[in-house]
Design a protein around this motif. Structure first.
Motif, PDB file in Angstrom:
ATOM      1  N   PHE A 182       0.845  -1.191   0.000  1.00 58.16           N
ATOM      2  CA  PHE A 182       0.000   0.000   0.000  1.00 58.16           C
ATOM      3  C   PHE A 182       0.887   1.251   0.000  1.00 58.16           C
ATOM      4  N   SER A 183       0.627   2.142  -0.937  1.00 58.17           N
ATOM      5  CA  SER A 183       1.450   3.343  -1.029  1.00 58.17           C
ATOM      6  C   SER A 183       1.193   4.300   0.126  1.00 58.17           C
ATOM      7  N   GLY A 184      -0.009   4.225   0.737  1.00 58.69           N
ATOM      8  CA  GLY A 184      -0.339   5.150   1.819  1.00 58.69           C
ATOM      9  C   GLY A 184       0.421   4.887   3.101  1.00 58.69           C
ATOM     10  N   ASN A 185       0.552   3.592   3.491  1.00 58.67           N
ATOM     11  CA  ASN A 185       1.212   3.276   4.765  1.00 58.67           C
ATOM     12  C   ASN A 185       2.423   2.351   4.628  1.00 58.67           C
ATOM     13  N   GLY A 186       2.722   1.917   3.405  1.00 52.11           N
ATOM     14  CA  GLY A 186       3.895   1.078   3.182  1.00 52.11           C
ATOM     15  C   GLY A 186       3.740  -0.364   3.607  1.00 52.11           C
ATOM     16  N   GLN A 187       2.544  -0.764   4.056  1.00 52.26           N
ATOM     17  CA  GLN A 187       2.336  -2.133   4.507  1.00 52.26           C
ATOM     18  C   GLN A 187       1.986  -3.044   3.331  1.00 52.26           C
ATOM     19  N   LEU A 188       2.287  -4.349   3.513  1.00 53.98           N
ATOM     20  CA  LEU A 188       1.957  -5.332   2.491  1.00 53.98           C
ATOM     21  C   LEU A 188       0.518  -5.791   2.638  1.00 53.98           C
ATOM     22  N   GLN A 189      -0.135  -6.033   1.490  1.00 50.12           N
ATOM     23  CA  GLN A 189      -1.490  -6.588   1.503  1.00 50.12           C
ATOM     24  C   GLN A 189      -1.452  -7.975   2.151  1.00 50.12           C
ATOM     25  N   PRO A 190      -2.241  -8.196   3.209  1.00 52.72           N
ATOM     26  CA  PRO A 190      -2.239  -9.531   3.829  1.00 52.72           C
ATOM     27  C   PRO A 190      -2.927 -10.555   2.931  1.00 52.72           C
ATOM     28  N   TRP A 191      -2.420 -11.778   2.943  1.00 55.64           N
ATOM     29  CA  TRP A 191      -3.044 -12.894   2.231  1.00 55.64           C
ATOM     30  C   TRP A 191      -3.787 -13.708   3.288  1.00 55.64           C
ATOM     31  N   GLN A 192      -5.106 -13.622   3.271  1.00 54.22           N
ATOM     32  CA  GLN A 192      -5.921 -14.234   4.316  1.00 54.22           C
ATOM     33  C   GLN A 192      -6.558 -15.530   3.818  1.00 54.22           C
ATOM     34  N   PHE A 193      -6.369 -16.583   4.600  1.00 53.89           N
ATOM     35  CA  PHE A 193      -6.931 -17.894   4.276  1.00 53.89           C
ATOM     36  C   PHE A 193      -7.726 -18.408   5.476  1.00 53.89           C
ATOM     37  N   ASN A 194      -8.781 -19.146   5.207  1.00 51.30           N
ATOM     38  CA  ASN A 194      -9.628 -19.667   6.270  1.00 51.30           C
ATOM     39  C   ASN A 194      -8.825 -20.552   7.220  1.00 51.30           C
ATOM     40  N   GLY A 195      -8.857 -20.218   8.499  1.00 53.13           N
ATOM     41  CA  GLY A 195      -8.226 -21.060   9.513  1.00 53.13           C
ATOM     42  C   GLY A 195      -6.722 -21.043   9.522  1.00 53.13           C
ATOM     43  N   ALA A 196      -6.102 -20.191   8.712  1.00 55.56           N
ATOM     44  CA  ALA A 196      -4.637 -20.153   8.665  1.00 55.56           C
ATOM     45  C   ALA A 196      -4.148 -18.859   9.297  1.00 55.56           C
TER      46      ALA A 196
END
Length: 296
Positions: free
Chosen positions: A193-207
């Motif tokens: 994200f250019s606004g805060n420099g954080q990486l987009q999280p990869w969200q998986f069920n139960g992980a």
């Protein structure tokens, strides 16, 4: 000058030569016209009319004042008529801001909207920068996720979900992951994200995201570039479904681990809450809400 109503009463009486006729035109009593004109004369410190039981005529000062005030009243009436026409039919310019990838969501809907509302001009800004809606003069912006600006009103337009996708030739060379933990053996092309420099999280069920080992040769701050890299077989990407619909349908990309992903979000259109909802904006909101819902 006490008020515009006094000015209007004076002009109508001067045009029609009678307080009674002016009262009929303005749907008030003759005494109300007389009192408005008297207050106007008192505020100006001059007599505007020569009055008698049989006639009403302008004084020299009244004639001078009438020549200018008549133009003012005419312009006000024209402005009221123009505003009435504006309120009666959707027309005019709308300045809108969308995320850079938002054109994939919006452009398929534009032909139908412009055909239905040819008098509405759309000034479109596709940019991942978080714009200041009121300060920068936007009529509306499209956002995903939650927002906390109490000055804005919002209408939810529809939802989206995330997909994990890659090119067919990538899967032929590296295999297809069967569970999220298999991603440790794959090239994961991430988004920052250019606004805060954080990486987009990869969200998986139960992980637990922290337990996943995501690594890859490239990190992007532009979704189009990320999608292009995936189409060229450089790795896997985790993106909103609407951003890759056409590539999934064409076979350029294929999604994997669908049963492990339920994360998604909502689109909302936001606009300044201190403004009256003009027809041009109201029909845009209704059109987007209807057609985005149908496209999902």
């Amino acid at each position: 000058m006490e008020s515009l109503s006094g000015l209007n009463a004076f002009v109508k009486a001067a045009q029609l030569g009678s307080f009674v006729a002016a009262a009929e035109r303005l749907s008030v009593s003759a005494s109300a016209i007389g009192k408005s004109v008297a207050r106007l004369e008192a505020s100006l410190g001059v007599s505007l009319f020569n009055r008698s039981t049989r006639s009403l005529s302008l004084t020299e000062e009244g004639l001078l004042f009438f020549e200018r005030s008549q133009r003012i009243v005419m312009e006000l009436e024209e402005a009221e008529q123009e505003l009435s026409r504006l309120m009666a039919a959707p027309r005019g310019r709308l300045r809108l801001s969308f995320p850079a990838i938002g054109y994939r969501l919006l452009l398929p809907l534009l032909p139908g909207f412009t055909a239905r509302y040819p008098e509405i001009e759309l000034d479109l800004d596709f940019n991942d920068r978080l714009v200041e809606v009121i300060g920068e003069g936007y009529d509306a912006v499209l956002r995903s996720g939650e927002f906390a600006d109490s000055r804005l009103k919002a209408r939810r337009l529809g939802g989206f979900r995330f997909r994990l996708v890659g090119a067919t030739d990538y899967f032929e060379r590296h295999g297809v992951p069967q569970v999220p933990q298999d991603l440790a053996q794959h090239a994961c092309l991430q988004y920052r994200f250019s606004g805060n420099g954080q990486l987009q999280p990869w969200q998986f069920n139960g992980a637990d995201e922290r337990s996943l080992s995501l690594a890859g040769p490239l990190v992007f701050n532009n979704l189009e570039a990320q999608i292009s890299a995936a189409r060229r077989g450089l790795g896997l990407i985790y993106v909103p479904d609407f951003a890759v619909t056409e590539y999934l349908e064409s076979g350029d990309l294929q999604s994997v681990l669908d049963e492990h992903i339920s994360a998604g979000g909502q689109f909302s259109l936001l606009w300044p809450g201190n403004r009256h909802l003009l027809p041009k904006l109201r029909v845009l909101i209704d059109y987007l809400a209807e057609h985005i819902a149908l496209s999902k």
